[in-house]
Design a protein around this motif. Structure first.
Motif, PDB file in Angstrom:
ATOM      1  N   VAL A 189       0.855  -1.192   0.000  1.00  0.00           N
ATOM      2  CA  VAL A 189       0.000   0.000   0.000  1.00  0.00           C
ATOM      3  C   VAL A 189       0.887   1.237   0.000  1.00  0.00           C
ATOM      4  O   VAL A 189       1.887   1.313   0.718  1.00  0.00           O
TER       5      VAL A 189
ATOM      6  N   TYR B 167      -5.803   8.243  -3.807  1.00  0.00           N
ATOM      7  CA  TYR B 167      -6.026   7.802  -2.437  1.00  0.00           C
ATOM      8  C   TYR B 167      -4.966   6.772  -2.026  1.00  0.00           C
ATOM      9  O   TYR B 167      -4.373   6.093  -2.862  1.00  0.00           O
ATOM     10  N   GLU B 168      -4.744   6.666  -0.746  1.00  0.00           N
ATOM     11  CA  GLU B 168      -3.881   5.595  -0.250  1.00  0.00           C
ATOM     12  C   GLU B 168      -4.509   4.246  -0.591  1.00  0.00           C
ATOM     13  O   GLU B 168      -5.722   4.075  -0.511  1.00  0.00           O
TER      14      GLU B 168
ATOM     15  N   ILE C 179      -5.847   0.456  -0.571  1.00  0.00           N
ATOM     16  CA  ILE C 179      -6.559  -0.333   0.426  1.00  0.00           C
ATOM     17  C   ILE C 179      -5.985  -1.750   0.402  1.00  0.00           C
ATOM     18  O   ILE C 179      -5.853  -2.367  -0.659  1.00  0.00           O
TER      19      ILE C 179
ATOM     20  N   GLY D 221      -6.690  -4.750  -2.164  1.00  0.00           N
ATOM     21  CA  GLY D 221      -7.230  -4.269  -3.434  1.00  0.00           C
ATOM     22  C   GLY D 221      -6.363  -4.668  -4.617  1.00  0.00           C
ATOM     23  O   GLY D 221      -6.868  -4.907  -5.720  1.00  0.00           O
TER      24      GLY D 221
ATOM     25  N   VAL E  28     -12.988  -4.821  -1.887  1.00  0.00           N
ATOM     26  CA  VAL E  28     -12.407  -4.185  -0.698  1.00  0.00           C
ATOM     27  C   VAL E  28     -12.570  -2.664  -0.720  1.00  0.00           C
ATOM     28  O   VAL E  28     -12.381  -2.006   0.315  1.00  0.00           O
ATOM     29  N   PHE E  29     -12.908  -2.098  -1.875  1.00  0.00           N
ATOM     30  CA  PHE E  29     -13.029  -0.638  -1.983  1.00  0.00           C
ATOM     31  C   PHE E  29     -14.438  -0.204  -1.575  1.00  0.00           C
ATOM     32  O   PHE E  29     -15.428  -0.879  -1.854  1.00  0.00           O
ATOM     33  N   LYS E  30     -14.514   0.960  -0.933  1.00  0.00           N
ATOM     34  CA  LYS E  30     -15.791   1.482  -0.450  1.00  0.00           C
ATOM     35  C   LYS E  30     -16.315   2.624  -1.305  1.00  0.00           C
ATOM     36  O   LYS E  30     -17.502   2.976  -1.216  1.00  0.00           O
TER      37      LYS E  30
ATOM     38  N   TYR F  44      -6.414   4.556  -6.545  1.00  0.00           N
ATOM     39  CA  TYR F  44      -5.740   4.064  -5.357  1.00  0.00           C
ATOM     40  C   TYR F  44      -4.290   3.694  -5.697  1.00  0.00           C
ATOM     41  O   TYR F  44      -4.013   3.110  -6.739  1.00  0.00           O
TER      42      TYR F  44
ATOM     43  N   TYR G 164      -0.489   1.993  -5.124  1.00  0.00           N
ATOM     44  CA  TYR G 164       0.272   0.855  -4.606  1.00  0.00           C
ATOM     45  C   TYR G 164       1.694   0.902  -5.186  1.00  0.00           C
ATOM     46  O   TYR G 164       1.964   1.617  -6.152  1.00  0.00           O
TER      47      TYR G 164
END
Length: 357
Positions: A80, A96-97, A99, A102, A135-137, A142, A144
């Motif tokens: 991450v 975004y950081e 998850i 993911g 896993v993403f909301k 994102y 990595y």
């Protein structure tokens, strides 16, 4: 309206032209759509609605051209990474950081050495990363990082490159999905490719070769006589080594397995792709021709431990013959003369004794 024959011909031509125009437009639209579907992983911001679940990672192993492929699997690590921004060529994306879960490493890049004639300068295999939209909301981009795990395979260097990987999560009526993945290196988009040196760079000197030479010598030797030489290389399990016999390629040697070669005077067995610590053993089968075998120039009791490039070893067969003793050659005539004189003296002495009697 009544059309003349000429007018009818004109109408038919107009219809054909209109049909051709529509057909070309349809073909162009289909080609464009197919092209966009294939751009999901390579061009940011393009998504066809098809979820991306796997991402290939290319692994190249680079050699001197005489080294067989390594017998190993190279694994990758996903971590991450921090939030921030990323310019994908179209605009600055808010990132975004990542998850956890993911993006994960699914399979490594597996290599297996081949048979005779398979030695190459580059070996290529693919591993795969896996995405999990569950896993993403929320939708977004994102972040990595992807690196190669240290393999520790003897002679192979680890590629320390770290790639930034951006996972684009989109929303649709049935939920979130990953629609695009972009990889970057030092801020610029780049494919996920890791390169490992396995003897290509001569300055690193990670792979070695050895030459085993047969020599026949002695005053009773015949240079055309042949012998059976049993060669064994002990290295990494399952590893294979390219072998030539007087420059003619043979089946590769497999670590721990014996191979027998028919050799004669000045025959050279050349073994490639060895690494430091490998052991090469050359033992001659017993011969009935009266030769004595000795292992010299690098071989100690038939075994050579590899430590550098260009090692050499020699198996020498010697056959000499001398007269049983040097006395017969040097003093034989004198001994015969003395023996003859003694015989004559004994004869006259015996004859004299008979007369006196």
């Amino acid at each position: 309206m009544i059309l003349t024959k000429k007018e009818g011909q004109f109408v038919m031509r107009a219809d054909k032209k209109k049909f051709s125009t529509r057909l070309m437009a349809a073909l162009m639209a289909g080609t464009l759509a197919a092209g966009m579907m294939g751009m999901n992983v390579s061009a940011a911001g393009v998504h066809s609605g098809n979820p991306i679940t796997t991402i290939p990672v290319t692994k190249n192993v680079l050699t001197d051209g005489n080294t067989m492929a390594p017998n190993t699997t190279f694994e990758f690590e996903v971590a991450v990474a921090d939030a921030g921004t990323f310019n994908d060529g179209n605009k600055d994306q808010v990132v975004y950081e990542g998850i956890a879960g993911g993006l994960t490493a699914e399979t490594g890049a597996a290599f297996t050495p081949g048979g005779k004639g398979s030695a190459a300068e580059t070996y290529t295999a693919e591993g795969f990363l896996k995405t999990d939209a569950a896993v993403f909301k929320r939708p977004g981009v994102y972040h990595y990082t992807v690196t190669e795990k240290a393999n520790n395979y003897e002679g192979v260097t680890t590629d320390t490159t770290s790639y930034d990987v951006y996972v684009y999560v989109y929303n649709r009526t049935d939920g979130l999905y990953v629609g695009n993945v972009v990889s970057a290196k030092n801020g610029d988009k780049a494919d996920l490719i890791f390169n490992n040196d396995y003897g290509q760079d001569e300055n690193k000197d990670t792979t070695h070769d050895v030459v085993i030479k047969k020599v026949i010598t002695g005053n009773q030797a015949v240079e055309s006589d042949t012998f059976q030489l049993v060669v064994t290389v002990t290295g990494t399990a399952g590893e294979k080594y390219k072998v030539t016999l007087d420059n003619a390629e043979q089946n590769p040697l497999t670590s721990g397995e014996k191979a027998t070669y028919t050799v004669t005077n000045n025959t050279e067995i050349h073994i490639y792709g060895l690494t430091e610590g490998d052991k090469v053993q050359a033992v001659e089968e017993a011969n009935t021709q009266g030769y004595q075998a000795t292992y010299t120039t690098g071989l100690s009791e038939g075994t050579l431990t590899i430590s550098s490039d260009g090692s050499e070893a020699t198996v020498t067969n010697t056959k000499n013959s001398t007269s049983p003793t040097g006395v017969i050659l040097n003093y034989g005539p004198y001994i015969l003369m003395i023996a003859l004189a003694g015989s004559m003296a004994a004869f006259f002495f015996f004859k004299r004794n008979r007369k006196e009697a």
